[in-house]
Scaffold this motif. Structure first.
Motif, PDB file in Angstrom:
ATOM      1  N   SER A 197     -25.247-100.456  21.233  1.00 41.70           N
ATOM      2  CA  SER A 197     -26.285-101.282  20.624  1.00 41.70           C
ATOM      3  C   SER A 197     -27.436-101.411  21.614  1.00 41.70           C
ATOM      4  O   SER A 197     -27.361-100.934  22.752  1.00 41.70           O
ATOM      5  N   GLU A 198     -28.496-102.098  21.206  1.00 41.93           N
ATOM      6  CA  GLU A 198     -29.664-102.255  22.068  1.00 41.93           C
ATOM      7  C   GLU A 198     -29.365-103.145  23.268  1.00 41.93           C
ATOM      8  O   GLU A 198     -30.135-103.176  24.229  1.00 41.93           O
TER       9      GLU A 198
ATOM     10  N   GLY B  48     -26.768-102.708  25.166  1.00 45.05           N
ATOM     11  CA  GLY B  48     -26.048-101.901  26.140  1.00 45.05           C
ATOM     12  C   GLY B  48     -24.623-102.388  26.323  1.00 45.05           C
ATOM     13  O   GLY B  48     -24.105-103.190  25.545  1.00 45.05           O
TER      14      GLY B  48
ATOM     15  N   GLU C 140     -27.642-109.269  17.196  1.00 45.95           N
ATOM     16  CA  GLU C 140     -27.502-107.810  17.213  1.00 45.95           C
ATOM     17  C   GLU C 140     -26.510-107.343  16.161  1.00 45.95           C
ATOM     18  O   GLU C 140     -26.739-106.337  15.468  1.00 45.95           O
TER      19      GLU C 140
ATOM     20  N   ARG D 265     -28.246-107.609  12.873  1.00 49.63           N
ATOM     21  CA  ARG D 265     -29.215-106.520  12.687  1.00 49.63           C
ATOM     22  C   ARG D 265     -28.525-105.231  12.251  1.00 49.63           C
ATOM     23  O   ARG D 265     -28.984-104.549  11.314  1.00 49.63           O
TER      24      ARG D 265
END
Length: 455
Positions: free
Chosen positions: A381-382, A384, A404, A407
Protein backbone atom coordinates in the motif's frame (compact mmCIF):
# COMPACT_ATOMS: atom_id res chain seq x y z
CA UNK A 1 17.62 -57.67 15.36
CA UNK A 2 14.10 -59.02 14.84
CA UNK A 3 13.59 -61.07 11.73
CA UNK A 4 10.26 -61.76 10.06
CA UNK A 5 10.37 -65.24 11.64
CA UNK A 6 10.29 -63.82 15.16
CA UNK A 7 7.09 -64.81 17.03
CA UNK A 8 6.30 -61.16 17.64
CA UNK A 9 5.70 -60.89 13.91
CA UNK A 10 4.15 -64.25 13.20
CA UNK A 11 1.70 -64.70 16.08
CA UNK A 12 -0.32 -61.59 15.31
CA UNK A 13 -0.09 -58.60 13.04
CA UNK A 14 -1.29 -56.39 15.88
CA UNK A 15 -1.07 -56.90 19.61
CA UNK A 16 -3.11 -54.47 21.70
CA UNK A 17 -1.50 -53.69 25.01
CA UNK A 18 -2.85 -50.70 26.86
CA UNK A 19 -2.86 -47.47 24.90
CA UNK A 20 -0.35 -48.68 22.31
CA UNK A 21 0.11 -51.61 19.97
CA UNK A 22 2.91 -53.47 18.26
CA UNK A 23 2.20 -53.77 14.56
CA UNK A 24 3.78 -55.65 11.71
CA UNK A 25 3.77 -53.33 8.72
CA UNK A 26 4.39 -54.22 5.10
CA UNK A 27 4.32 -50.58 4.01
CA UNK A 28 7.29 -49.59 1.84
CA UNK A 29 8.69 -46.37 0.48
CA UNK A 30 7.12 -47.35 -2.85
CA UNK A 31 3.72 -46.86 -1.19
CA UNK A 32 4.57 -43.24 -0.33
CA UNK A 33 3.88 -40.78 -3.16
CA UNK A 34 4.24 -37.07 -3.68
CA UNK A 35 6.84 -36.32 -0.98
CA UNK A 36 10.06 -37.55 -2.58
CA UNK A 37 12.13 -34.80 -0.96
CA UNK A 38 11.13 -36.09 2.48
CA UNK A 39 12.01 -39.69 1.62
CA UNK A 40 15.61 -38.66 0.90
CA UNK A 41 15.91 -37.22 4.41
CA UNK A 42 14.99 -40.45 6.16
CA UNK A 43 16.89 -43.07 4.19
CA UNK A 44 19.70 -42.95 6.76
CA UNK A 45 17.24 -43.89 9.51
CA UNK A 46 16.35 -47.11 7.72
CA UNK A 47 20.01 -47.99 7.23
CA UNK A 48 20.61 -47.46 10.93
CA UNK A 49 17.72 -49.71 11.92
CA UNK A 50 18.97 -52.44 9.60
CA UNK A 51 22.57 -52.28 10.87
CA UNK A 52 23.00 -50.16 14.03
CA UNK A 53 26.38 -51.77 14.77
CA UNK A 54 27.86 -50.15 11.66
CA UNK A 55 27.16 -46.70 13.07
CA UNK A 56 28.21 -47.64 16.61
CA UNK A 57 31.57 -48.89 15.32
CA UNK A 58 32.20 -45.52 13.73
CA UNK A 59 31.07 -43.68 16.85
CA UNK A 60 28.22 -42.06 14.95
CA UNK A 61 24.91 -41.25 16.60
CA UNK A 62 21.75 -41.47 14.55
CA UNK A 63 19.02 -38.94 15.39
CA UNK A 64 17.46 -40.09 18.66
CA UNK A 65 14.09 -38.69 17.72
CA UNK A 66 12.38 -37.44 14.57
CA UNK A 67 9.44 -35.06 14.37
CA UNK A 68 7.31 -35.12 11.22
CA UNK A 69 5.23 -31.96 11.08
CA UNK A 70 2.95 -30.43 8.50
CA UNK A 71 -0.69 -30.06 7.44
CA UNK A 72 -3.19 -32.89 8.00
CA UNK A 73 -3.36 -35.63 5.39
CA UNK A 74 0.15 -35.27 3.98
CA UNK A 75 1.24 -38.83 4.79
CA UNK A 76 3.14 -38.50 8.05
CA UNK A 77 1.79 -41.75 9.54
CA UNK A 78 2.28 -43.58 6.25
CA UNK A 79 5.87 -42.35 6.16
CA UNK A 80 6.59 -43.65 9.66
CA UNK A 81 5.11 -47.04 8.77
CA UNK A 82 7.24 -47.13 5.62
CA UNK A 83 10.41 -46.63 7.66
CA UNK A 84 9.48 -49.63 9.83
CA UNK A 85 8.44 -51.66 6.78
CA UNK A 86 11.69 -51.00 4.93
CA UNK A 87 13.76 -51.93 7.99
CA UNK A 88 11.57 -54.94 8.92
CA UNK A 89 11.34 -53.83 12.55
CA UNK A 90 8.38 -53.65 14.95
CA UNK A 91 6.22 -50.55 14.77
CA UNK A 92 4.91 -49.43 18.16
CA UNK A 93 2.01 -47.07 17.59
CA UNK A 94 0.25 -44.79 20.06
CA UNK A 95 -1.89 -41.68 19.82
CA UNK A 96 -0.83 -38.64 21.80
CA UNK A 97 -4.33 -38.33 23.23
CA UNK A 98 -4.01 -41.76 24.87
CA UNK A 99 -1.55 -40.21 27.34
CA UNK A 100 -4.08 -37.69 28.64
CA UNK A 101 -4.21 -37.87 32.39
CA UNK A 102 -7.60 -38.90 33.72
CA UNK A 103 -5.89 -39.72 37.00
CA UNK A 104 -2.67 -38.09 38.15
CA UNK A 105 0.30 -40.25 37.26
CA UNK A 106 -1.45 -42.39 34.63
CA UNK A 107 0.07 -40.52 31.68
CA UNK A 108 3.62 -40.71 32.99
CA UNK A 109 3.20 -44.41 33.79
CA UNK A 110 2.05 -45.08 30.22
CA UNK A 111 5.10 -43.24 28.87
CA UNK A 112 7.34 -45.41 31.04
CA UNK A 113 5.59 -48.60 29.86
CA UNK A 114 5.92 -47.54 26.23
CA UNK A 115 9.70 -47.18 26.42
CA UNK A 116 10.07 -50.39 28.44
CA UNK A 117 8.31 -52.25 25.63
CA UNK A 118 10.59 -50.59 23.07
CA UNK A 119 13.67 -51.74 25.00
CA UNK A 120 12.45 -55.34 24.76
CA UNK A 121 11.69 -55.13 21.04
CA UNK A 122 14.74 -53.15 19.89
CA UNK A 123 15.57 -52.49 17.15
CA UNK A 124 12.14 -50.89 16.65
CA UNK A 125 10.26 -47.70 15.98
CA UNK A 126 8.11 -45.86 18.49
CA UNK A 127 5.57 -43.73 16.69
CA UNK A 128 3.34 -41.16 18.41
CA UNK A 129 0.60 -39.64 16.29
CA UNK A 130 -0.94 -36.30 17.30
CA UNK A 131 2.16 -35.64 19.39
CA UNK A 132 0.83 -32.27 20.57
CA UNK A 133 -1.71 -34.20 22.66
CA UNK A 134 1.16 -35.75 24.60
CA UNK A 135 3.92 -33.13 24.58
CA UNK A 136 2.17 -29.77 24.56
CA UNK A 137 3.68 -26.90 26.51
CA UNK A 138 3.49 -27.61 30.22
CA UNK A 139 0.73 -25.89 32.11
CA UNK A 140 -1.09 -28.10 34.59
CA UNK A 141 0.95 -30.12 37.08
CA UNK A 142 -0.57 -33.42 35.92
CA UNK A 143 0.31 -32.79 32.27
CA UNK A 144 3.76 -31.67 33.37
CA UNK A 145 4.37 -35.09 34.92
CA UNK A 146 3.72 -36.76 31.55
CA UNK A 147 6.05 -34.39 29.69
CA UNK A 148 8.74 -34.74 32.35
CA UNK A 149 8.58 -38.53 32.06
CA UNK A 150 8.88 -38.27 28.28
CA UNK A 151 11.96 -36.05 28.64
CA UNK A 152 13.49 -38.53 31.05
CA UNK A 153 12.89 -41.45 28.68
CA UNK A 154 14.26 -39.62 25.66
CA UNK A 155 17.38 -38.76 27.65
CA UNK A 156 17.68 -42.29 28.99
CA UNK A 157 17.71 -44.68 26.07
CA UNK A 158 20.94 -45.19 24.19
CA UNK A 159 21.07 -44.47 20.48
CA UNK A 160 23.06 -47.65 19.90
CA UNK A 161 20.13 -49.76 21.11
CA UNK A 162 18.35 -49.40 17.79
CA UNK A 163 15.29 -47.52 19.01
CA UNK A 164 14.08 -44.63 16.88
CA UNK A 165 11.41 -42.33 18.30
CA UNK A 166 9.18 -40.76 15.63
CA UNK A 167 6.34 -38.36 16.32
CA UNK A 168 4.02 -36.39 14.10
CA UNK A 169 1.92 -33.28 14.60
CA UNK A 170 -0.07 -30.66 12.71
CA UNK A 171 0.73 -28.12 15.44
CA UNK A 172 4.47 -27.92 16.00
CA UNK A 173 4.14 -24.50 17.61
CA UNK A 174 2.17 -26.05 20.51
CA UNK A 175 4.94 -28.46 21.52
CA UNK A 176 6.99 -27.96 24.66
CA UNK A 177 10.38 -26.53 23.54
CA UNK A 178 12.24 -28.89 25.85
CA UNK A 179 10.93 -31.90 23.95
CA UNK A 180 12.16 -30.88 20.53
CA UNK A 181 15.60 -29.60 21.47
CA UNK A 182 18.67 -31.39 19.99
CA UNK A 183 19.61 -34.47 21.97
CA UNK A 184 15.99 -35.51 22.35
CA UNK A 185 14.28 -34.97 19.04
CA UNK A 186 17.22 -34.09 16.79
CA UNK A 187 15.59 -34.05 13.39
CA UNK A 188 12.57 -31.95 12.49
CA UNK A 189 11.20 -32.81 9.05
CA UNK A 190 8.49 -30.76 7.36
CA UNK A 191 6.04 -32.94 5.42
CA UNK A 192 4.40 -30.36 3.14
CA UNK A 193 1.40 -30.45 0.88
CA UNK A 194 2.37 -32.05 -2.44
CA UNK A 195 3.52 -29.85 -5.29
CA UNK A 196 2.34 -30.27 -8.89
CA UNK A 197 4.53 -33.28 -9.65
CA UNK A 198 3.66 -34.80 -6.29
CA UNK A 199 -0.06 -34.44 -6.97
CA UNK A 200 0.35 -36.08 -10.36
CA UNK A 201 2.03 -39.10 -8.76
CA UNK A 202 -0.57 -39.37 -6.00
CA UNK A 203 -3.51 -39.08 -8.40
CA UNK A 204 -1.99 -41.62 -10.78
CA UNK A 205 -1.40 -44.02 -7.88
CA UNK A 206 -5.06 -43.94 -6.85
CA UNK A 207 -6.39 -43.93 -10.42
CA UNK A 208 -4.49 -47.18 -11.00
CA UNK A 209 -6.64 -48.76 -8.30
CA UNK A 210 -10.02 -48.02 -9.92
CA UNK A 211 -11.65 -49.10 -13.16
CA UNK A 212 -11.31 -46.23 -15.65
CA UNK A 213 -13.21 -45.83 -18.89
CA UNK A 214 -10.06 -44.27 -20.34
CA UNK A 215 -6.97 -46.05 -18.98
CA UNK A 216 -4.82 -43.26 -20.45
CA UNK A 217 -6.59 -40.52 -18.50
CA UNK A 218 -4.26 -37.51 -18.25
CA UNK A 219 -3.97 -36.32 -14.64
CA UNK A 220 -2.22 -33.06 -15.56
CA UNK A 221 -5.32 -30.84 -15.54
CA UNK A 222 -6.67 -32.26 -12.30
CA UNK A 223 -3.25 -31.97 -10.66
CA UNK A 224 -3.05 -28.31 -11.72
CA UNK A 225 -6.54 -27.69 -10.34
CA UNK A 226 -5.89 -29.18 -6.92
CA UNK A 227 -3.36 -26.72 -5.50
CA UNK A 228 -3.48 -26.95 -1.71
CA UNK A 229 -4.92 -30.49 -1.66
CA UNK A 230 -3.30 -33.02 0.63
CA UNK A 231 -2.66 -36.61 -0.37
CA UNK A 232 -5.68 -37.67 1.69
CA UNK A 233 -7.91 -35.17 -0.11
CA UNK A 234 -6.70 -36.36 -3.52
CA UNK A 235 -7.41 -39.96 -2.53
CA UNK A 236 -10.91 -38.91 -1.47
CA UNK A 237 -11.58 -37.25 -4.84
CA UNK A 238 -10.73 -40.43 -6.75
CA UNK A 239 -12.65 -42.62 -4.31
CA UNK A 240 -15.70 -40.36 -4.58
CA UNK A 241 -15.51 -40.57 -8.39
CA UNK A 242 -15.63 -44.37 -8.13
CA UNK A 243 -18.62 -44.15 -5.77
CA UNK A 244 -20.47 -41.88 -8.19
CA UNK A 245 -19.86 -44.39 -10.99
CA UNK A 246 -21.31 -47.20 -8.85
CA UNK A 247 -24.37 -45.13 -7.89
CA UNK A 248 -25.02 -44.41 -11.57
CA UNK A 249 -24.56 -48.13 -12.37
CA UNK A 250 -21.79 -47.43 -14.87
CA UNK A 251 -19.25 -49.98 -16.02
CA UNK A 252 -16.27 -47.70 -15.36
CA UNK A 253 -15.30 -44.30 -13.96
CA UNK A 254 -15.50 -41.52 -16.53
CA UNK A 255 -13.89 -38.09 -16.71
CA UNK A 256 -17.26 -36.61 -15.75
CA UNK A 257 -17.32 -38.64 -12.54
CA UNK A 258 -13.87 -37.32 -11.63
CA UNK A 259 -14.89 -33.73 -12.40
CA UNK A 260 -18.06 -34.05 -10.31
CA UNK A 261 -16.11 -35.58 -7.43
CA UNK A 262 -13.61 -32.70 -7.55
CA UNK A 263 -16.46 -30.18 -7.61
CA UNK A 264 -18.07 -31.83 -4.58
CA UNK A 265 -14.76 -31.72 -2.71
CA UNK A 266 -14.69 -27.93 -3.18
CA UNK A 267 -18.32 -26.95 -2.73
CA UNK A 268 -20.06 -29.89 -1.11
CA UNK A 269 -22.65 -32.36 -2.35
CA UNK A 270 -25.57 -31.21 -4.45
CA UNK A 271 -28.71 -30.81 -2.40
CA UNK A 272 -32.33 -30.72 -3.51
CA UNK A 273 -33.53 -27.14 -3.13
CA UNK A 274 -35.86 -25.45 -5.56
CA UNK A 275 -35.25 -21.71 -5.78
CA UNK A 276 -38.06 -19.27 -6.56
CA UNK A 277 -37.80 -17.63 -9.99
CA UNK A 278 -36.68 -14.23 -8.67
CA UNK A 279 -34.14 -15.83 -6.34
CA UNK A 280 -32.83 -17.95 -9.20
CA UNK A 281 -32.44 -14.80 -11.31
CA UNK A 282 -30.53 -13.07 -8.52
CA UNK A 283 -28.21 -16.06 -8.05
CA UNK A 284 -27.56 -16.22 -11.80
CA UNK A 285 -26.52 -12.55 -11.97
CA UNK A 286 -24.55 -12.82 -8.74
CA UNK A 287 -22.40 -15.67 -10.06
CA UNK A 288 -22.26 -14.23 -13.58
CA UNK A 289 -20.81 -11.04 -12.14
CA UNK A 290 -18.04 -12.99 -10.45
CA UNK A 291 -17.38 -15.10 -13.54
CA UNK A 292 -17.26 -12.09 -15.85
CA UNK A 293 -14.87 -10.15 -13.63
CA UNK A 294 -12.68 -13.26 -13.33
CA UNK A 295 -12.43 -13.46 -17.12
CA UNK A 296 -11.82 -9.73 -17.66
CA UNK A 297 -9.38 -9.10 -14.79
CA UNK A 298 -5.68 -9.79 -15.39
CA UNK A 299 -4.14 -11.97 -12.66
CA UNK A 300 -7.52 -13.36 -11.57
CA UNK A 301 -7.78 -17.07 -10.96
CA UNK A 302 -9.14 -19.28 -13.76
CA UNK A 303 -12.76 -20.44 -13.56
CA UNK A 304 -13.39 -24.13 -13.02
CA UNK A 305 -17.16 -23.82 -13.12
CA UNK A 306 -20.10 -21.58 -12.23
CA UNK A 307 -23.38 -23.04 -11.00
CA UNK A 308 -26.72 -21.98 -9.51
CA UNK A 309 -27.36 -25.50 -8.23
CA UNK A 310 -27.16 -25.54 -4.40
CA UNK A 311 -24.16 -27.44 -3.02
CA UNK A 312 -23.32 -27.96 0.64
CA UNK A 313 -24.26 -24.77 2.49
CA UNK A 314 -24.19 -22.54 -0.60
CA UNK A 315 -27.04 -21.68 -2.95
CA UNK A 316 -24.67 -21.05 -5.86
CA UNK A 317 -20.99 -20.55 -6.47
CA UNK A 318 -18.13 -19.90 -8.87
CA UNK A 319 -15.21 -22.27 -8.40
CA UNK A 320 -11.82 -20.89 -9.37
CA UNK A 321 -8.43 -22.57 -9.61
CA UNK A 322 -4.83 -21.70 -10.35
CA UNK A 323 -3.56 -19.77 -7.32
CA UNK A 324 0.20 -19.71 -6.92
CA UNK A 325 1.48 -22.57 -4.77
CA UNK A 326 4.08 -20.63 -2.82
CA UNK A 327 3.36 -16.90 -2.95
CA UNK A 328 0.85 -14.38 -4.20
CA UNK A 329 1.45 -11.00 -5.82
CA UNK A 330 -0.16 -7.66 -5.08
CA UNK A 331 -1.95 -7.81 -8.45
CA UNK A 332 -3.38 -11.24 -7.60
CA UNK A 333 -4.66 -10.01 -4.25
CA UNK A 334 -6.37 -7.03 -5.89
CA UNK A 335 -7.90 -9.35 -8.50
CA UNK A 336 -9.18 -11.68 -5.78
CA UNK A 337 -10.79 -8.71 -4.04
CA UNK A 338 -12.39 -7.48 -7.28
CA UNK A 339 -13.91 -10.88 -7.98
CA UNK A 340 -15.25 -11.08 -4.42
CA UNK A 341 -16.99 -7.70 -4.80
CA UNK A 342 -18.43 -8.58 -8.23
CA UNK A 343 -21.43 -10.65 -7.10
CA UNK A 344 -22.93 -7.96 -4.88
CA UNK A 345 -22.26 -5.19 -7.40
CA UNK A 346 -23.90 -7.22 -10.19
CA UNK A 347 -26.96 -7.72 -7.96
CA UNK A 348 -27.19 -4.00 -7.27
CA UNK A 349 -26.80 -3.02 -10.93
CA UNK A 350 -29.49 -5.45 -12.13
CA UNK A 351 -32.04 -5.41 -9.32
CA UNK A 352 -31.47 -2.15 -7.44
CA UNK A 353 -30.14 -1.44 -3.96
CA UNK A 354 -33.44 -2.38 -2.27
CA UNK A 355 -33.30 -5.92 -3.68
CA UNK A 356 -29.74 -6.96 -2.94
CA UNK A 357 -29.39 -10.01 -0.72
CA UNK A 358 -27.28 -11.03 2.27
CA UNK A 359 -25.29 -13.48 0.10
CA UNK A 360 -22.34 -11.12 -0.02
CA UNK A 361 -21.59 -11.14 3.74
CA UNK A 362 -18.74 -13.64 3.41
CA UNK A 363 -17.48 -11.95 0.25
CA UNK A 364 -17.33 -8.58 2.03
CA UNK A 365 -15.41 -10.16 4.88
CA UNK A 366 -12.95 -11.66 2.38
CA UNK A 367 -12.49 -8.25 0.71
CA UNK A 368 -11.79 -6.55 4.05
CA UNK A 369 -9.32 -9.29 5.04
CA UNK A 370 -7.49 -8.89 1.72
CA UNK A 371 -7.31 -5.11 2.15
CA UNK A 372 -5.90 -5.59 5.67
CA UNK A 373 -3.35 -8.04 4.28
CA UNK A 374 -2.28 -5.52 1.65
CA UNK A 375 -1.80 -2.75 4.20
CA UNK A 376 -0.72 -4.45 7.45
CA UNK A 377 1.14 -7.58 6.44
CA UNK A 378 2.43 -7.39 2.87
CA UNK A 379 3.37 -3.72 2.65
CA UNK A 380 1.44 -3.46 -0.64
CA UNK A 381 0.00 0.00 0.00
CA UNK A 382 1.04 3.65 -0.08
CA UNK A 383 2.05 3.36 3.59
CA UNK A 384 4.76 0.82 2.74
CA UNK A 385 5.83 -1.92 5.12
CA UNK A 386 4.65 -1.15 8.64
CA UNK A 387 6.31 -3.91 10.63
CA UNK A 388 3.74 -4.02 13.45
CA UNK A 389 0.12 -4.92 14.08
CA UNK A 390 -2.58 -2.26 14.17
CA UNK A 391 -3.05 -2.68 17.93
CA UNK A 392 0.59 -1.73 18.54
CA UNK A 393 0.23 1.58 16.69
CA UNK A 394 -0.69 4.99 18.00
CA UNK A 395 -4.09 6.56 17.32
CA UNK A 396 -2.86 8.68 14.41
CA UNK A 397 -1.23 5.73 12.66
CA UNK A 398 -4.31 3.59 13.21
CA UNK A 399 -6.41 6.27 11.49
CA UNK A 400 -3.99 6.29 8.54
CA UNK A 401 -4.19 2.49 8.31
CA UNK A 402 -7.99 2.55 8.40
CA UNK A 403 -8.09 5.25 5.74
CA UNK A 404 -5.74 3.23 3.51
CA UNK A 405 -7.85 0.09 3.88
CA UNK A 406 -10.97 2.14 3.06
CA UNK A 407 -9.27 3.62 -0.03
CA UNK A 408 -8.29 0.18 -1.34
CA UNK A 409 -11.82 -1.17 -0.83
CA UNK A 410 -13.49 1.81 -2.54
CA UNK A 411 -11.10 1.67 -5.50
CA UNK A 412 -11.87 -2.03 -5.95
CA UNK A 413 -15.62 -1.36 -5.86
CA UNK A 414 -15.23 1.44 -8.42
CA UNK A 415 -13.19 -0.79 -10.77
CA UNK A 416 -15.73 -3.58 -10.63
CA UNK A 417 -18.73 -1.26 -11.05
CA UNK A 418 -17.20 0.29 -14.17
CA UNK A 419 -16.24 -3.10 -15.58
CA UNK A 420 -19.75 -4.54 -15.17
CA UNK A 421 -21.43 -1.42 -16.55
CA UNK A 422 -19.14 -1.45 -19.59
CA UNK A 423 -19.88 -5.16 -20.17
CA UNK A 424 -23.55 -5.22 -19.27
CA UNK A 425 -24.47 -7.28 -22.36
CA UNK A 426 -21.90 -9.95 -21.52
CA UNK A 427 -23.26 -10.07 -17.96
CA UNK A 428 -26.78 -10.71 -19.26
CA UNK A 429 -25.48 -13.33 -21.71
CA UNK A 430 -23.81 -15.30 -18.92
CA UNK A 431 -26.82 -15.00 -16.61
CA UNK A 432 -29.20 -16.25 -19.31
CA UNK A 433 -26.91 -19.20 -20.02
CA UNK A 434 -26.76 -20.08 -16.30
CA UNK A 435 -30.54 -19.88 -15.99
CA UNK A 436 -30.88 -22.21 -18.96
CA UNK A 437 -28.13 -24.77 -18.14
CA UNK A 438 -27.67 -24.18 -14.37
CA UNK A 439 -23.96 -25.12 -14.53
CA UNK A 440 -21.26 -23.83 -16.88
CA UNK A 441 -17.66 -25.02 -17.03
CA UNK A 442 -14.81 -22.54 -17.32
CA UNK A 443 -14.35 -23.57 -20.93
CA UNK A 444 -18.03 -22.98 -21.73
CA UNK A 445 -17.89 -19.53 -20.12
CA UNK A 446 -14.83 -18.59 -22.14
CA UNK A 447 -16.43 -19.79 -25.37
CA UNK A 448 -19.67 -17.92 -24.62
CA UNK A 449 -17.84 -14.66 -24.08
CA UNK A 450 -15.27 -15.02 -26.85
CA UNK A 451 -17.39 -13.76 -29.75
CA UNK A 452 -19.02 -11.02 -27.71
CA UNK A 453 -15.74 -9.67 -26.40
CA UNK A 454 -14.13 -9.91 -29.83
CA UNK A 455 -16.82 -7.64 -31.30
Amino acid sequence: FLSKDNPLFTLSSKQDEGPFAVTKTDTKFSDVHGIDQVLHEIETVVDFLEDPAKYAKMGANIPRGILLYGPPGTGKTLLAKAIAGEAHVPFIYASGSSFDEVLVGVGSERVRALFQKAQKLAPCIIYIDEFDGMAAKRGSSSHGLCVNQLLSELDGFEQTKGIVFIASTNRKEDLDPAVIRPGRIDKLINVPLPDLEGRKKILQHYLNKIKLENPNYDVSKLASSTIGFSGAQLRNVINQAAILAVLEEKEAVTQKHIENAFSESLAGVKRPLLLEDIEKDIRAYYESGKALVSVLTPNARSIYQATIVPHGNTLSHVQTIGQSEYSITSAQLHALMDVSFAGRIAEELMFGLDNVTTSSIEDFKKCYDIAKELVLKSGFSELGYLGSSRDEMGDEMQERVDAEIDRILKESQARVTKLLKDHNEELKLLADALLERETLSGKEITELLADKLAS
